[in-house]
Design a protein around this motif. Structure first.
Motif, PDB file in Angstrom:
ATOM      1  N   ALA A  63       4.915-124.238  26.731  1.00  0.00           N
ATOM      2  CA  ALA A  63       4.332-125.551  26.438  1.00  0.00           C
ATOM      3  C   ALA A  63       4.318-126.451  27.666  1.00  0.00           C
ATOM      4  O   ALA A  63       3.277-126.995  28.037  1.00  0.00           O
ATOM      5  N   PHE A  64       5.479-126.633  28.311  1.00  0.00           N
ATOM      6  CA  PHE A  64       5.478-127.618  29.391  1.00  0.00           C
ATOM      7  C   PHE A  64       4.817-127.082  30.654  1.00  0.00           C
ATOM      8  O   PHE A  64       4.224-127.847  31.420  1.00  0.00           O
ATOM      9  N   GLU A  65       4.847-125.765  30.874  1.00  0.00           N
ATOM     10  CA  GLU A  65       4.159-125.230  32.044  1.00  0.00           C
ATOM     11  C   GLU A  65       2.643-125.281  31.859  1.00  0.00           C
ATOM     12  O   GLU A  65       1.907-125.580  32.810  1.00  0.00           O
ATOM     13  N   GLN A  66       2.178-125.024  30.652  1.00  0.00           N
ATOM     14  CA  GLN A  66       0.740-125.163  30.391  1.00  0.00           C
ATOM     15  C   GLN A  66       0.307-126.612  30.558  1.00  0.00           C
ATOM     16  O   GLN A  66      -0.751-126.890  31.138  1.00  0.00           O
ATOM     17  N   PHE A  67       1.127-127.533  30.057  1.00  0.00           N
ATOM     18  CA  PHE A  67       0.809-128.952  30.185  1.00  0.00           C
ATOM     19  C   PHE A  67       0.763-129.363  31.654  1.00  0.00           C
ATOM     20  O   PHE A  67      -0.149-130.085  32.082  1.00  0.00           O
ATOM     21  N   LEU A  68       1.721-128.894  32.431  1.00  0.00           N
ATOM     22  CA  LEU A  68       1.774-129.236  33.851  1.00  0.00           C
ATOM     23  C   LEU A  68       0.551-128.705  34.585  1.00  0.00           C
ATOM     24  O   LEU A  68      -0.120-129.449  35.320  1.00  0.00           O
ATOM     25  N   GLN A  86       2.508-133.055  41.140  1.00  0.00           N
ATOM     26  CA  GLN A  86       2.381-132.215  42.329  1.00  0.00           C
ATOM     27  C   GLN A  86       3.730-132.009  43.018  1.00  0.00           C
ATOM     28  O   GLN A  86       4.008-130.932  43.565  1.00  0.00           O
ATOM     29  N   LYS A  87       4.573-133.021  42.975  1.00  0.00           N
ATOM     30  CA  LYS A  87       5.885-132.900  43.610  1.00  0.00           C
ATOM     31  C   LYS A  87       6.778-131.895  42.902  1.00  0.00           C
ATOM     32  O   LYS A  87       7.581-131.205  43.547  1.00  0.00           O
ATOM     33  N   ILE A  88       6.676-131.798  41.581  1.00  0.00           N
ATOM     34  CA  ILE A  88       7.582-130.923  40.832  1.00  0.00           C
ATOM     35  C   ILE A  88       6.964-129.573  40.497  1.00  0.00           C
ATOM     36  O   ILE A  88       7.591-128.757  39.821  1.00  0.00           O
ATOM     37  N   TYR A  89       5.749-129.331  40.974  1.00  0.00           N
ATOM     38  CA  TYR A  89       5.082-128.061  40.690  1.00  0.00           C
ATOM     39  C   TYR A  89       5.379-127.055  41.801  1.00  0.00           C
ATOM     40  O   TYR A  89       4.982-127.232  42.939  1.00  0.00           O
ATOM     41  N   PHE A  90       6.097-126.003  41.432  1.00  0.00           N
ATOM     42  CA  PHE A  90       6.411-124.918  42.352  1.00  0.00           C
ATOM     43  C   PHE A  90       5.928-123.609  41.714  1.00  0.00           C
ATOM     44  O   PHE A  90       6.512-123.162  40.719  1.00  0.00           O
ATOM     45  N   PRO A  91       4.875-122.992  42.243  1.00  0.00           N
ATOM     46  CA  PRO A  91       4.386-121.738  41.661  1.00  0.00           C
ATOM     47  C   PRO A  91       5.474-120.682  41.493  1.00  0.00           C
ATOM     48  O   PRO A  91       5.450-119.912  40.521  1.00  0.00           O
ATOM     49  N   SER A  92       6.442-120.654  42.416  1.00  0.00           N
ATOM     50  CA  SER A  92       7.518-119.658  42.330  1.00  0.00           C
ATOM     51  C   SER A  92       8.449-119.908  41.152  1.00  0.00           C
ATOM     52  O   SER A  92       9.217-119.017  40.766  1.00  0.00           O
ATOM     53  N   ILE A  94       7.301-121.018  38.055  1.00  0.00           N
ATOM     54  CA  ILE A  94       6.610-120.833  36.791  1.00  0.00           C
ATOM     55  C   ILE A  94       7.088-119.546  36.116  1.00  0.00           C
ATOM     56  O   ILE A  94       7.075-118.468  36.718  1.00  0.00           O
ATOM     57  N   ARG A  95       7.474-119.665  34.853  1.00  0.00           N
ATOM     58  CA  ARG A  95       8.067-118.541  34.120  1.00  0.00           C
ATOM     59  C   ARG A  95       7.124-117.905  33.115  1.00  0.00           C
ATOM     60  O   ARG A  95       7.409-116.816  32.596  1.00  0.00           O
ATOM     61  N   THR A  96       6.020-118.552  32.783  1.00  0.00           N
ATOM     62  CA  THR A  96       5.181-118.097  31.680  1.00  0.00           C
ATOM     63  C   THR A  96       4.705-116.660  31.859  1.00  0.00           C
ATOM     64  O   THR A  96       4.850-115.824  30.952  1.00  0.00           O
ATOM     65  N   THR A  97       4.114-116.340  32.995  1.00  0.00           N
ATOM     66  CA  THR A  97       3.591-114.993  33.216  1.00  0.00           C
ATOM     67  C   THR A  97       4.711-113.966  33.184  1.00  0.00           C
ATOM     68  O   THR A  97       4.572-112.881  32.596  1.00  0.00           O
ATOM     69  N   ARG A  98       5.836-114.292  33.810  1.00  0.00           N
ATOM     70  CA  ARG A  98       6.980-113.379  33.812  1.00  0.00           C
ATOM     71  C   ARG A  98       7.455-113.094  32.388  1.00  0.00           C
ATOM     72  O   ARG A  98       7.715-111.943  32.026  1.00  0.00           O
ATOM     73  N   LEU A  99       7.588-114.151  31.593  1.00  0.00           N
ATOM     74  CA  LEU A  99       8.120-113.967  30.250  1.00  0.00           C
ATOM     75  C   LEU A  99       7.142-113.199  29.368  1.00  0.00           C
ATOM     76  O   LEU A  99       7.554-112.329  28.585  1.00  0.00           O
ATOM     77  N   ARG A 100       5.867-113.499  29.473  1.00  0.00           N
ATOM     78  CA  ARG A 100       4.898-112.752  28.675  1.00  0.00           C
ATOM     79  C   ARG A 100       4.920-111.271  29.055  1.00  0.00           C
ATOM     80  O   ARG A 100       4.815-110.385  28.183  1.00  0.00           O
ATOM     81  N   LEU A 143       7.675-135.154  31.078  1.00  0.00           N
ATOM     82  CA  LEU A 143       7.651-133.796  31.601  1.00  0.00           C
ATOM     83  C   LEU A 143       8.854-133.563  32.519  1.00  0.00           C
ATOM     84  O   LEU A 143       9.372-132.447  32.600  1.00  0.00           O
ATOM     85  N   LEU A 144       9.305-134.611  33.191  1.00  0.00           N
ATOM     86  CA  LEU A 144      10.461-134.476  34.068  1.00  0.00           C
ATOM     87  C   LEU A 144      11.705-134.044  33.300  1.00  0.00           C
ATOM     88  O   LEU A 144      12.570-133.361  33.854  1.00  0.00           O
TER      89      LEU A 144
END
Length: 298
Positions: A63-68, A86-92, A94-100, A143-144
């Motif tokens: 939910a929150f990664e999709q929202f971000l 943008q400051k809190i977005y780190f592609p490394s 992101i857990r969604t793809t890993r978890l799926r 979101l924070l």
């Protein structure tokens, strides 16, 4: 990380978050400390409980990664919020793809009827996803709260939990490649060993992002984080007692309520509480019970 007061004389947001959630953190930690082994041998001989738990509690990341990511992609995003995101977005991170990917791998090792149970749980837990999204849509700056609690939980507890899960061995997980990528970080210059460099970068970026909030918004971030702890505690208590298999219900104030998960989900539910409760206390020199426990096993 600088934890000194801001220009208004107010403590840094991470310090306020720690102070506001310390008792809830301790209570949750106490209630779940003994439950981690329940989703592993010899308590169980199948990763079904882990798969069910990560299906349900992964909804918060989904939910929150999709929202971000959707917010950053929107052409109509408020400039100040965009700067925060943008400051809190780190592609490394992101857990969604890993978890799926992990969940797909887990289901492939389960009997057909067990895999169907996991699939059904995806449907039953949609209200949890929807509740988080509703909160973020109403107050996008909170979101924070989710980023702070969920990513620092992963940093501070993930390495130890990963070891416990991996100790069950390839036979238990049904695959030589363990379906546990959710817990890992790439070992490169950006992340460092076990994500330590990334953790430092994230904490610094979070401080910069929080400095862009108004006082009222900071108060709402703190309240949302407290609600997140309460939610985890309610999950533990409910799942300790429920025998229902009815779908997940949602309360009128959009807070997700776990009202329909079977007791088979209990073991991983309490594990997730363990993770969600484990983000580090940020007061200089302070070490939580979780951190002391991790230190003993490192």
């Amino acid at each position: 990380m600088d934890s000194s007061p801001d220009s208004n004389g107010r403590p840094a947001l991470p310090v306020e978050l720690h102070a506001a959630t310390r008792e809830k953190h301790h209570a949750l930690n106490t209630s779940i400390m003994a439950r981690l082994p329940l989703c592993l041998p010899p308590s169980t001989n199948t990763p079904l409980l882990y798969a069910k738990g990560m299906t349900v509690y992964g909804q918060i990341y989904f939910a929150f990664e999709q929202f971000l990511e959707s917010s950053l992609a929107s052409a109509n995003q408020d400039p100040r919020l965009r700067d925060i995101y943008q400051k809190i977005y780190f592609p490394s991170l992101i857990r969604t793809t890993r978890l799926r990917h992990d969940l797909d791998a887990l289901k492939s090792t389960l009997d057909e009827h067990l895999a169907q149970e996991v699939d059904q749980l995806v449907k039953d837990s949609q209200a949890f996803f929807s509740g988080v999204t509703a909160s973020l849509s109403e107050k996008p700056h909170v979101l924070l709260s989710y980023v702070w609690a969920m990513y620092l939980a992963l940093f501070n507890g993930g390495r130890w939990i990963h070891r416990q899960l991996a100790s069950a061995g390839a036979e238990f997980w049904g695959n030589k490649t363990l379906p546990l990528s959710f817990w890992g970080f790439e070992k490169n210059d950006d992340c460092g060993m076990d994500g330590e460099n990334l953790k430092v970068q994230f904490k610094t970026a979070f401080m910069e992002a929080s400095s862009l909030l108004t006082d009222a918004e900071r108060d709402e971030v703190i309240e949302e984080t407290k609600k997140l702890f309460d939610m985890c505690s309610k999950m533990v208590l409910y799942l300790d007692n429920t025998k229902s298999t009815e779908p997940l219900a949602q309360s009128s104030d959009t807070e997700p309520v776990l009202s329909g998960l079977s007791t088979s989900t209990l073991s991983m539910a309490t594990l997730w509480g363990y993770v969600a409760s484990s983000f580090a206390a940020l007061r200089p020199g302070y070490k939580s019970a979780w951190e002391r426990r991790v230190a003993m096993v490192d």
